[in-house]
Scaffold this active site. Structure first.
Site, PDB file in Angstrom:
ATOM      1  N   LYS A   1      45.973  25.397   5.552  1.00  0.00           N
ATOM      2  CA  LYS A   1      45.981  26.551   6.879  1.00  0.00           C
ATOM      3  C   LYS A   1      44.918  27.120   5.506  1.00  0.00           C
ATOM      4  O   LYS A   1      45.445  28.246   5.139  1.00  0.00           O
ATOM      5  CB  LYS A   1      47.687  26.709   6.629  1.00  0.00           C
TER       6      LYS A   1
ATOM      7  N   GLU B   1      48.655  31.386  -6.420  1.00  0.00           N
ATOM      8  CA  GLU B   1      47.378  32.049  -7.573  1.00  0.00           C
ATOM      9  C   GLU B   1      47.461  32.779  -6.904  1.00  0.00           C
ATOM     10  O   GLU B   1      47.230  33.653  -5.796  1.00  0.00           O
ATOM     11  CB  GLU B   1      46.031  31.328  -7.106  1.00  0.00           C
TER      12      GLU B   1
ATOM     13  N   GLY C   1      46.056  33.746  -2.368  1.00  0.00           N
ATOM     14  CA  GLY C   1      46.518  34.543  -1.639  1.00  0.00           C
ATOM     15  C   GLY C   1      46.761  36.008  -2.158  1.00  0.00           C
ATOM     16  O   GLY C   1      47.188  36.086  -3.535  1.00  0.00           O
TER      17      GLY C   1
ATOM     18  N   GLU D   1      45.290  46.126  -6.032  1.00  0.00           N
ATOM     19  CA  GLU D   1      44.208  45.791  -5.953  1.00  0.00           C
ATOM     20  C   GLU D   1      43.398  46.573  -4.982  1.00  0.00           C
ATOM     21  O   GLU D   1      43.801  45.908  -3.783  1.00  0.00           O
ATOM     22  CB  GLU D   1      44.323  44.121  -5.587  1.00  0.00           C
TER      23      GLU D   1
ATOM     24  N   CYS E   1      39.451  37.774  -6.636  1.00  0.00           N
ATOM     25  CA  CYS E   1      40.508  38.129  -7.328  1.00  0.00           C
ATOM     26  C   CYS E   1      40.899  38.729  -8.719  1.00  0.00           C
ATOM     27  O   CYS E   1      41.914  39.243  -8.790  1.00  0.00           O
ATOM     28  CB  CYS E   1      41.677  37.139  -7.359  1.00  0.00           C
TER      29      CYS E   1
HETATM   30  P1  NAD Z   1      46.863  37.004   1.849  1.00  0.00           P
HETATM   31  O1  NAD Z   1      48.057  36.676   0.950  1.00  0.00           O
HETATM   32  O2  NAD Z   1      46.833  37.988   3.611  1.00  0.00           O
HETATM   33  O3  NAD Z   1      46.678  35.368   3.093  1.00  0.00           O
HETATM   34  C1  NAD Z   1      46.660  34.568   2.059  1.00  0.00           C
HETATM   35  C2  NAD Z   1      46.787  33.132   2.998  1.00  0.00           C
HETATM   36  O4  NAD Z   1      47.788  33.344   2.865  1.00  0.00           O
HETATM   37  C3  NAD Z   1      46.673  33.175   3.899  1.00  0.00           C
HETATM   38  O5  NAD Z   1      46.112  31.819   4.688  1.00  0.00           O
HETATM   39  C4  NAD Z   1      47.243  34.054   5.359  1.00  0.00           C
HETATM   40  O6  NAD Z   1      47.282  33.401   6.566  1.00  0.00           O
HETATM   41  C5  NAD Z   1      48.601  33.459   4.972  1.00  0.00           C
HETATM   42  N1  NAD Z   1      49.706  33.849   5.277  1.00  0.00           N
HETATM   43  C6  NAD Z   1      49.725  35.368   5.296  1.00  0.00           C
HETATM   44  N2  NAD Z   1      51.057  35.653   5.770  1.00  0.00           N
HETATM   45  C7  NAD Z   1      51.472  34.821   5.613  1.00  0.00           C
HETATM   46  C8  NAD Z   1      52.977  34.362   5.356  1.00  0.00           C
HETATM   47  N3  NAD Z   1      53.815  35.540   5.836  1.00  0.00           N
HETATM   48  N4  NAD Z   1      53.599  33.692   5.352  1.00  0.00           N
HETATM   49  C9  NAD Z   1      52.343  32.250   5.578  1.00  0.00           C
HETATM   50  N5  NAD Z   1      51.499  32.292   4.564  1.00  0.00           N
HETATM   51  C10 NAD Z   1      50.678  33.831   5.184  1.00  0.00           C
HETATM   52  O7  NAD Z   1      45.558  37.052   1.383  1.00  0.00           O
HETATM   53  P2  NAD Z   1      44.117  37.593   1.938  1.00  0.00           P
HETATM   54  O8  NAD Z   1      44.053  38.842   2.098  1.00  0.00           O
HETATM   55  O9  NAD Z   1      43.803  35.753   2.607  1.00  0.00           O
HETATM   56  O10 NAD Z   1      42.733  36.714   0.177  1.00  0.00           O
HETATM   57  C11 NAD Z   1      42.981  38.422  -0.563  1.00  0.00           C
HETATM   58  C12 NAD Z   1      44.329  38.324  -1.714  1.00  0.00           C
HETATM   59  O11 NAD Z   1      43.867  36.659  -2.405  1.00  0.00           O
HETATM   60  C13 NAD Z   1      43.951  38.790  -2.770  1.00  0.00           C
HETATM   61  O12 NAD Z   1      45.014  39.666  -3.290  1.00  0.00           O
HETATM   62  C14 NAD Z   1      43.461  38.223  -4.044  1.00  0.00           C
HETATM   63  O13 NAD Z   1      43.745  38.648  -5.966  1.00  0.00           O
HETATM   64  C15 NAD Z   1      44.437  36.889  -3.934  1.00  0.00           C
HETATM   65  N6  NAD Z   1      42.893  35.924  -4.151  1.00  0.00           N
HETATM   66  C16 NAD Z   1      43.924  34.926  -5.809  1.00  0.00           C
HETATM   67  C17 NAD Z   1      43.004  34.185  -5.832  1.00  0.00           C
HETATM   68  C18 NAD Z   1      43.119  33.577  -7.974  1.00  0.00           C
HETATM   69  O14 NAD Z   1      42.939  32.784  -8.185  1.00  0.00           O
HETATM   70  N7  NAD Z   1      44.725  33.828  -8.210  1.00  0.00           N
HETATM   71  C19 NAD Z   1      42.180  33.674  -5.995  1.00  0.00           C
HETATM   72  C20 NAD Z   1      41.684  34.480  -4.275  1.00  0.00           C
HETATM   73  C21 NAD Z   1      42.199  34.880  -4.034  1.00  0.00           C
END
Ligand code: NAD
Length: 504
Positions: free
Chosen positions: A198, A274, A251, A407, A309
């Site tokens: 997803k 992650e 995320g 962040e 990230c």
């Molecule tokens: P996000 O947490 O908002 O969303 C990530 C994913 O989770 C999306 O697919 C979203 O639809 C889904 N999601 C959101 N709410 C959910 C819920 N309640 N239940 C299930 N799924 C849900 O993050 P984002 O804005 O897409 O990405 C940015 C974040 O990702 C930043 O915090 C960044 O640091 C992190 N990130 C981490 C890494 C790593 O390798 N550590 C790499 C890239 C991004």
């Protein structure tokens, strides 16, 4: 078209190609090897942050659609159409897959650029080569996944097998839409699992084509499925699903914590996380090459619009070089990234992913000003029709300010002065995150001390954000519990089975 053949494209060429790609972009789910619509016809809007135009209405999954995708992945796992193939056969399919991805660079690069505003040149130079390398690396390991035979009394034989886990639910972010998905899907497939992915709702288009190309490369239908939808609906249903054996999530830390709850509320599925970061870069007074260090500082926080990230957003500078460091950062960093049209191959700074992201970053900038940091440049939006934020620098930041704790996920750098190595370590570790850190010093003993005492999953010494596929990438503390890339990553998509055989 391959990556190399696109190097000569002008902005006009890219625009022409973009119009074509958008006209044929798929909006449905990819399940069991074919495109299908949402059961109740639900849709969500997908816009281009560079011009705020709505590009497509994407199918939005609810729990019933998730059931369909998981059932397809379960059937494919149960009948061993993928895990039952000879390792070499699976390797050949994945090698063929990388070839097809390379041939479809134009389309894949454009889908991500249009979806989330990443400069097209980054797609060509960074994202797509890394996608291909990731799949190649994971494919190369398929026939090297080994079990073991242990020492036993002669009337017993004991061996340990490594088996795939089953159906893997992958939930990915929008900042590197293809690459972050592939960091999960490629090791999961290499280990013999089946997948339901997803992608983030802000960048939902490219992964559909990614899954379709897997089937075109000879991958059996049902092994790699993609559904789109809103996180709180589709992502939640996937993470709560009782027939998903592992959730692999990239995320925010906030949503990462929900993944652990969902696993506990359902079938205790394995959870790999992650999550976010607030990475420090520590510049000791004996930093070897200040020019290179300053460049690593602004590249480390402005590249990919700061939507990274591991962005080095906290720049810890020892008092002895503080003034010179700040001066050079302003002179050399202020104009290094110029906001522009992501389809122009010269652009190195696109818009932020959405208007909300832009407003959030600008409000954090306001908090920095209110809390007493000095705004050296930026802090506003350029006069462009999109969700842009200018590269921004704050100096005189203390680690208790919001800009140093939260962040930001935008092109905002904070320079924090420190006195001596103990002070540096204490500031570096004063955060809930622990994804990565950079340390700069000529002194080998000092470098080792910083490596050992900074709590982060990745430490770069006298460089930043380098590495290759052998490098475990993942965090300490609330940055997560998983490691992407590396061999450890493939093994994390297997489970061990002990077979204790009495021979007498
Ligand atoms: P996000 O947490 O908002 O969303 C990530 C994913 O989770 C999306 O697919 C979203 O639809 C889904 N999601 C959101 N709410 C959910 C819920 N309640 N239940 C299930 N799924 C849900 O993050 P984002 O804005 O897409 O990405 C940015 C974040 O990702 C930043 O915090 C960044 O640091 C992190 N990130 C981490 C890494 C790593 O390798 N550590 C790499 C890239 C991004």
């Amino acid at each position: 078209m391959s990556i190399e053949s696109l190097a000569s494209y002008t902005r006009k060429d890219w625009q022409k190609a973009a119009d074509k790609v958008l006209a044929s972009a798929e909006t449905r789910f990819f399940i069991d090897g074919r495109y299908v619509d949402a059961i109740d016809g639900g849709r969500f809007e997908n816009s281009n942050p560079a011009n705020r135009e709505v590009m497509a209405a994407m199918a939005a999954a609810n729990a019933r659609d998730v059931d369909v995708a998981v059932a397809a992945a379960r059937r494919a796992f149960r009948d061993k159409r993928w895990s039952g193939l000879a390792p070499r056969a699976r390797m050949d399919i994945l090698y063929n897959y990388t070839k097809l991805i390379s041939e479809n660079t134009e389309q894949l690069a454009l889908l991500d650029t249009l979806d989330m505003g990443k400069p097209i040149r980054d797609m060509l130079n960074i994202d797509l080569p890394s996608v291909i390398q990731t799949i190649q690396f994971m494919a190369e390991y398929i026939d090297k996944i080994e079990g073991s035979v242990t020492n036993t009394p002669s009337d017993v034989m004991h061996y340990v097998l490594r088996e795939p886990i089953g159906v893997v639910g992958a939930i990915s972010p929008w900042n590197y839409p293809l690459l972050m998905a592939v960091w999960k899907v490629a090791p999961a497939l290499a280990a013999g699992n089946t997948v339901v992915l997803k992608p983030a709702e802000q960048a939902p288009m490219s992964c559909l084509r990614l899954a379709e190309l897997f089937v075109e490369a000879g991958g059996p239908p049902g092994v790699f499925n993609v559904i789109n939808g809103i996180g709180e609906v589709a992502g939640k249903a996937l993470a709560l699903h009782n027939d998903v054996d592992k959730i692999t999530f990239t995320g925010s830390t906030e949503v990462g914590k929900l993944m652990l709850q969902y696993a506990g509320q359902s079938n205790m599925k394995r959870v790999a996380l992650e999550c976010g970061g607030k990475s420090p870069q520590v510049f000791m007074a004996d930093t070897p090459d200040l020019g290179r260090a300053v460049a690593a500082a602004y590249n480390g926080v402005y590249a990919n619009m700061g939507e990274v990230c591991n962005a080095g957003s906290r720049l810890l500078v020892e008092r002895g070089i503080y003034d010179e460091f700040v001066e050079r950062f302003i002179t050399e960093g202020k104009n290094a990234y110029v906001p522009g049209d992501p389809l122009d191959p010269k652009t190195n700074l696109g818009p932020l992913v959405t208007d909300e992201a832009q407003q959030r970053v600008l409000s954090l900038v306001e908090s920095g000003k209110k809390q007493g940091a000095k705004l050296e440049f930026g802090g506003d939006a350029p006069k462009l029709h999109g969700s842009y934020v200018n590269p921004t620098l704050f100096t005189g930041v203390t680690n208790s300010m919001r800009i140093a704790r939260e962040e930001i996920f935008g092109p905002v750098a904070s320079i924090i002065p420190f006195d001596g190595i103990d002070d540096a370590i204490s500031i570096a570790n004063d955060t809930i995150y622990g994804l990565a850190a950079g340390v700069w010093t000529r002194d080998i003993a000092r470098a080792h001390r910083l490596i050992k005492d900074i709590q982060a999953g990745v430490i770069w010494v006298n460089c930043f954000d380098e590495g290759d596929m052998t490098q475990p990438f993942g965090g300490y503390k609330q940055s997560g519990n998983a490691r992407d890339k590396c061999i450890e990553s493939i093994l994390s998509y297997t489970q061990s089975k002990s077979a204790w055989i009495r021979l007498s």
